[in-house]
Design a protein around this motif. Structure first.
Motif, PDB file in Angstrom:
ATOM      1  N   GLY A 131       0.797  -1.223   0.000  1.00  0.00           N
ATOM      2  CA  GLY A 131       0.000   0.000   0.000  1.00  0.00           C
ATOM      3  C   GLY A 131       0.827   1.270   0.000  1.00  0.00           C
ATOM      4  O   GLY A 131       0.421   2.299  -0.530  1.00  0.00           O
ATOM      5  N   MET A 132       1.995   1.173   0.603  1.00  0.00           N
ATOM      6  CA  MET A 132       2.884   2.331   0.636  1.00  0.00           C
ATOM      7  C   MET A 132       3.782   2.372  -0.593  1.00  0.00           C
ATOM      8  O   MET A 132       4.605   3.266  -0.734  1.00  0.00           O
ATOM      9  N   GLY A 133       3.632   1.383  -1.490  1.00  0.00           N
ATOM     10  CA  GLY A 133       4.412   1.362  -2.726  1.00  0.00           C
ATOM     11  C   GLY A 133       5.876   1.072  -2.491  1.00  0.00           C
ATOM     12  O   GLY A 133       6.741   1.570  -3.204  1.00  0.00           O
ATOM     13  N   ARG A 134       6.170   0.234  -1.493  1.00  0.00           N
ATOM     14  CA  ARG A 134       7.573   0.023  -1.132  1.00  0.00           C
ATOM     15  C   ARG A 134       8.112  -1.357  -1.506  1.00  0.00           C
ATOM     16  O   ARG A 134       9.265  -1.636  -1.285  1.00  0.00           O
ATOM     17  N   LEU A 135       7.287  -2.232  -2.073  1.00  0.00           N
ATOM     18  CA  LEU A 135       7.807  -3.537  -2.480  1.00  0.00           C
ATOM     19  C   LEU A 135       8.635  -3.371  -3.742  1.00  0.00           C
ATOM     20  O   LEU A 135       8.176  -2.830  -4.738  1.00  0.00           O
ATOM     21  N   GLY A 136       9.869  -3.835  -3.706  1.00  0.00           N
ATOM     22  CA  GLY A 136      10.751  -3.751  -4.864  1.00  0.00           C
ATOM     23  C   GLY A 136      11.309  -2.365  -5.139  1.00  0.00           C
ATOM     24  O   GLY A 136      12.019  -2.154  -6.101  1.00  0.00           O
ATOM     25  N   GLN A 137      10.969  -1.400  -4.308  1.00  0.00           N
ATOM     26  CA  GLN A 137      11.413  -0.019  -4.524  1.00  0.00           C
ATOM     27  C   GLN A 137      12.027   0.489  -3.221  1.00  0.00           C
ATOM     28  O   GLN A 137      11.339   0.626  -2.225  1.00  0.00           O
ATOM     29  N   ARG A 138      13.304   0.760  -3.231  1.00  0.00           N
ATOM     30  CA  ARG A 138      13.958   1.183  -1.996  1.00  0.00           C
ATOM     31  C   ARG A 138      14.768   2.448  -2.230  1.00  0.00           C
ATOM     32  O   ARG A 138      15.795   2.417  -2.870  1.00  0.00           O
ATOM     33  N   GLU A 139      14.262   3.566  -1.750  1.00  0.00           N
ATOM     34  CA  GLU A 139      15.046   4.800  -1.749  1.00  0.00           C
ATOM     35  C   GLU A 139      15.761   4.939  -0.422  1.00  0.00           C
ATOM     36  O   GLU A 139      16.753   5.620  -0.310  1.00  0.00           O
ATOM     37  N   ASP A 140      15.217   4.305   0.606  1.00  0.00           N
ATOM     38  CA  ASP A 140      15.755   4.385   1.957  1.00  0.00           C
ATOM     39  C   ASP A 140      15.529   3.018   2.591  1.00  0.00           C
ATOM     40  O   ASP A 140      14.676   2.244   2.144  1.00  0.00           O
ATOM     41  N   ASP A 141      16.264   2.718   3.639  1.00  0.00           N
ATOM     42  CA  ASP A 141      16.035   1.456   4.321  1.00  0.00           C
ATOM     43  C   ASP A 141      14.684   1.491   5.029  1.00  0.00           C
ATOM     44  O   ASP A 141      14.189   2.556   5.396  1.00  0.00           O
ATOM     45  N   ILE A 142      14.087   0.323   5.175  1.00  0.00           N
ATOM     46  CA  ILE A 142      12.783   0.205   5.823  1.00  0.00           C
ATOM     47  C   ILE A 142      12.867  -0.881   6.872  1.00  0.00           C
ATOM     48  O   ILE A 142      13.334  -1.988   6.596  1.00  0.00           O
ATOM     49  N   ALA A 143      12.434  -0.554   8.074  1.00  0.00           N
ATOM     50  CA  ALA A 143      12.249  -1.551   9.121  1.00  0.00           C
ATOM     51  C   ALA A 143      10.782  -1.478   9.519  1.00  0.00           C
ATOM     52  O   ALA A 143      10.220  -0.395   9.694  1.00  0.00           O
ATOM     53  N   LEU A 144      10.142  -2.635   9.616  1.00  0.00           N
ATOM     54  CA  LEU A 144       8.723  -2.705   9.949  1.00  0.00           C
ATOM     55  C   LEU A 144       8.520  -3.822  10.952  1.00  0.00           C
ATOM     56  O   LEU A 144       8.966  -4.947  10.739  1.00  0.00           O
ATOM     57  N   LEU A 145       7.863  -3.504  12.063  1.00  0.00           N
ATOM     58  CA  LEU A 145       7.541  -4.474  13.094  1.00  0.00           C
ATOM     59  C   LEU A 145       6.035  -4.442  13.299  1.00  0.00           C
ATOM     60  O   LEU A 145       5.459  -3.375  13.525  1.00  0.00           O
ATOM     61  N   VAL A 146       5.400  -5.603  13.208  1.00  0.00           N
ATOM     62  CA  VAL A 146       3.964  -5.720  13.456  1.00  0.00           C
ATOM     63  C   VAL A 146       3.794  -6.790  14.523  1.00  0.00           C
ATOM     64  O   VAL A 146       4.245  -7.924  14.345  1.00  0.00           O
ATOM     65  N   ALA A 147       3.177  -6.424  15.652  1.00  0.00           N
ATOM     66  CA  ALA A 147       3.015  -7.364  16.763  1.00  0.00           C
ATOM     67  C   ALA A 147       1.631  -7.190  17.376  1.00  0.00           C
ATOM     68  O   ALA A 147       1.071  -6.094  17.370  1.00  0.00           O
ATOM     69  N   ARG A 148       1.089  -8.276  17.913  1.00  0.00           N
ATOM     70  CA  ARG A 148      -0.223  -8.246  18.570  1.00  0.00           C
ATOM     71  C   ARG A 148      -0.035  -8.570  20.041  1.00  0.00           C
ATOM     72  O   ARG A 148       0.661  -9.515  20.391  1.00  0.00           O
ATOM     73  N   SER A 149      -0.698  -7.810  20.889  1.00  0.00           N
ATOM     74  CA  SER A 149      -0.653  -8.052  22.328  1.00  0.00           C
ATOM     75  C   SER A 149      -1.520  -9.266  22.659  1.00  0.00           C
ATOM     76  O   SER A 149      -2.678  -9.339  22.260  1.00  0.00           O
ATOM     77  N   ALA A 150      -0.927 -10.198  23.394  1.00  0.00           N
ATOM     78  CA  ALA A 150      -1.680 -11.366  23.838  1.00  0.00           C
ATOM     79  C   ALA A 150      -2.387 -11.084  25.155  1.00  0.00           C
ATOM     80  O   ALA A 150      -3.268 -11.814  25.560  1.00  0.00           O
TER      81      ALA A 150
END
Length: 109
Positions: A78-97
């Protein structure tokens, strides 16, 4: 939870060991999802951080969060970042148990 972006004052980039950081607390209940990311996800040459963060919030509001891996993929797409890197990307997705549960979401044995 009700959803939304948690925002607080910013500080120096992590790891620089200069200045200080502002500490903030947000309620985080069972089932709530944390999405943490670097500016490479929301900012590029044509999009500023504010505009990119608003776009990310819209994607999150429309996204199903049953599968966290799929949610992360949808955010990158959705952010148009797959296969396109102008800058490094770190993404963390977590769910609280929730309190008193282990990594599986069940109470420890």
């Amino acid at each position: 939870g009700a959803g939304g972006l948690g925002r607080s004052r910013t500080g120096p980039p992590l790891g620089l060991r200069i200045g200080g950081y502002h500490e903030a607390t947000m309620p985080f209940g069972p089932g709530d999802i944390l999405v943490a990311f670097t500016d490479g996800l929301v900012e590029d040459r044509s999009t500023g951080v504010v505009e990119g963060t608003e776009r990310l919030a819209r994607i999150l509001a429309d996204a199903r969060a049953d599968d966290l891996e799929r949610l992360a993929e949808r955010l990158l797409e959705g952010m148009g970042r797959l296969g396109q890197r102008e800058d490094d990307i770190a993404l963390l997705v977590a769910r609280s148990a929730g309190p008193g549960t282990g990594a599986t979401g069940r109470p420890p044995a």
